[in-house]
Scaffold this motif. Sequence first.
Motif, short mmCIF file in Angstrom:
data_model
loop_
_atom_site.label_atom_id
_atom_site.label_comp_id
_atom_site.label_asym_id
_atom_site.label_seq_id
_atom_site.Cartn_x
_atom_site.Cartn_y
_atom_site.Cartn_z
N UNK A 1 -40.15 -46.29 25.51
CA UNK A 1 -39.68 -46.21 26.19
C UNK A 1 -40.61 -44.59 26.86
N UNK A 2 -40.63 -44.54 28.36
CA UNK A 2 -41.15 -43.38 29.41
C UNK A 2 -39.44 -42.89 30.53
N UNK A 3 -40.14 -42.18 30.49
CA UNK A 3 -38.99 -41.87 31.32
C UNK A 3 -39.05 -40.97 32.74
N UNK A 4 -38.27 -41.00 33.15
CA UNK A 4 -38.94 -40.39 35.37
C UNK A 4 -37.70 -39.08 35.18
N UNK A 5 -37.15 -37.83 35.30
CA UNK A 5 -35.86 -37.35 35.18
C UNK A 5 -35.07 -37.01 36.41
N UNK A 6 -34.55 -37.94 37.73
CA UNK A 6 -34.11 -38.08 38.33
C UNK A 6 -32.64 -35.91 38.30
N UNK A 7 -32.35 -35.98 37.60
CA UNK A 7 -31.50 -34.32 37.90
C UNK A 7 -31.57 -33.67 36.01
N UNK B 1 -36.79 -45.10 32.08
CA UNK B 1 -35.92 -45.54 32.21
C UNK B 1 -36.25 -44.08 33.11
N UNK B 2 -35.49 -44.43 34.46
CA UNK B 2 -35.14 -43.23 35.48
C UNK B 2 -33.68 -43.21 35.33
N UNK B 3 -33.51 -41.86 35.26
CA UNK B 3 -32.48 -41.32 35.10
C UNK B 3 -32.12 -40.23 34.86
N UNK B 4 -31.19 -39.49 34.85
CA UNK B 4 -30.52 -37.78 34.37
C UNK B 4 -30.85 -37.57 32.66
N UNK B 5 -30.81 -36.04 32.91
CA UNK B 5 -31.08 -35.90 31.72
C UNK B 5 -30.31 -34.79 31.45
N UNK B 6 -29.36 -35.60 29.56
CA UNK B 6 -28.17 -34.75 29.28
C UNK B 6 -28.05 -34.34 28.06
N UNK B 7 -28.35 -32.88 28.00
CA UNK B 7 -28.80 -31.78 27.30
C UNK B 7 -28.40 -32.01 25.99
N UNK B 8 -27.02 -32.37 25.46
CA UNK B 8 -26.34 -32.89 24.95
C UNK B 8 -26.95 -34.56 24.10
N UNK B 9 -27.23 -35.20 25.00
CA UNK B 9 -28.35 -36.25 23.99
C UNK B 9 -27.55 -37.62 23.87
N UNK B 10 -26.17 -37.09 24.06
CA UNK B 10 -25.58 -38.76 24.46
C UNK B 10 -25.81 -39.67 25.30
N UNK B 11 -25.67 -39.24 26.37
CA UNK B 11 -26.83 -40.58 27.73
C UNK B 11 -27.46 -39.58 27.84
N UNK C 1 -45.49 -52.02 32.43
CA UNK C 1 -44.16 -51.85 32.55
C UNK C 1 -43.22 -53.20 32.56
N UNK C 2 -42.90 -52.98 31.15
CA UNK C 2 -42.61 -54.87 31.51
C UNK C 2 -40.79 -54.69 31.97
N UNK C 3 -39.93 -53.70 32.22
CA UNK C 3 -38.37 -53.42 32.56
C UNK C 3 -38.22 -51.78 32.56
N UNK C 4 -37.38 -52.15 33.69
CA UNK C 4 -37.19 -50.60 34.43
C UNK C 4 -35.33 -50.27 34.09
N UNK C 5 -34.79 -49.57 33.31
CA UNK C 5 -33.77 -49.36 34.07
C UNK C 5 -33.35 -47.92 34.73
N UNK C 6 -32.59 -48.60 35.31
CA UNK C 6 -32.30 -46.75 36.68
C UNK C 6 -31.03 -46.86 36.45
N UNK C 7 -30.34 -45.23 36.23
CA UNK C 7 -29.39 -44.47 35.27
C UNK C 7 -28.88 -44.10 37.12
N UNK C 8 -28.96 -42.89 36.57
CA UNK C 8 -28.33 -41.56 37.42
C UNK C 8 -28.84 -40.84 38.68
N UNK C 9 -28.16 -41.53 40.14
CA UNK C 9 -29.36 -40.89 41.33
C UNK C 9 -28.08 -40.23 42.06
#
Length: 277
Positions: free
Chosen positions: A32-38, A6-16, A71-79
């Motif tokens: 699951x692995x993560x790359x944090x954008x924001x 997952x390439x996305x932003x971090x949500x400190x309330x952990x819902x999203x 990596x078999x798949x990538x999800x991109x979220x908030x940029x």
Amino acid sequence: MKNVLSIAGSDCSAGAGIQADLKTFVANGVYGMTVITSLTAQNPQKVKMLEDVSIEMLRNQLEAILDVMKVSAIKIGMINSKENGEVIYDELLKYKAQNIVLDPVMISTSGKSLIKDETKYFLVNKLFKIADIITPNLDETKEIVKIILKNENIENIDSIEKMKNYGKVIADFTKKWVLVKGGHLSNSAVDILLNSDETYILEGEKILSNNTHGTGCSLSSAIASNLAKGYSMLESVKKAKNFVLCSIKNSIDFGEIGGTVNQMGEIYKNIDIEKLY
């Protein structure tokens, strides 16, 4: 076990965001692995602050994973920034990434724009072209069509027919799959999955709930999980819709501020945690 990033932003309330994606990956049986954008300071009610990671940190996170791990798949979220979008675009091309699910986090549920216009244009004209599927909600679909057609006078989406028509504009432009999410329709939870040649109307159960923080993130990361496991695009989306439905039914209520979906809810119902450890 398949690896999904997952390439996305971090949500400190952990819902999203990243946190929702990790829980979704676990619930769907992938690593699951993560790359944090924001980094964001937020809760289900509002975003208080947002801070992007540096270009150097973003690039190093991507390379730390893609250099050595399959990596078999990538999800991109908030940029949030165009500069970070450019890094992601270059790195994914360099590593020949596959099964890319792009959730274009542009507009909030309340209709507020979440990212800069230049970032929106970069997403539409560059990143969309290397994704396998784009998953906009109704407001984001309208915004994307405005950019593609260079026309500010685009009507709101208030019907399944408009969902199909607007989705077709995006599919023809990107030559990729598009999932137009209809959860914000007043009386329906129908999603439209389509590409330039095929259209599927995916019916869904409409649940009236105030605990829906994280639905979009969870749906896109569930689709990525299913693609990683070898399901077709249609089956990946159908299974992901069922997963999100269960996550809403098992949602967590934080009171007046609203709540969040619970990605692990079905698992908790079927496992006696106290007997495991």
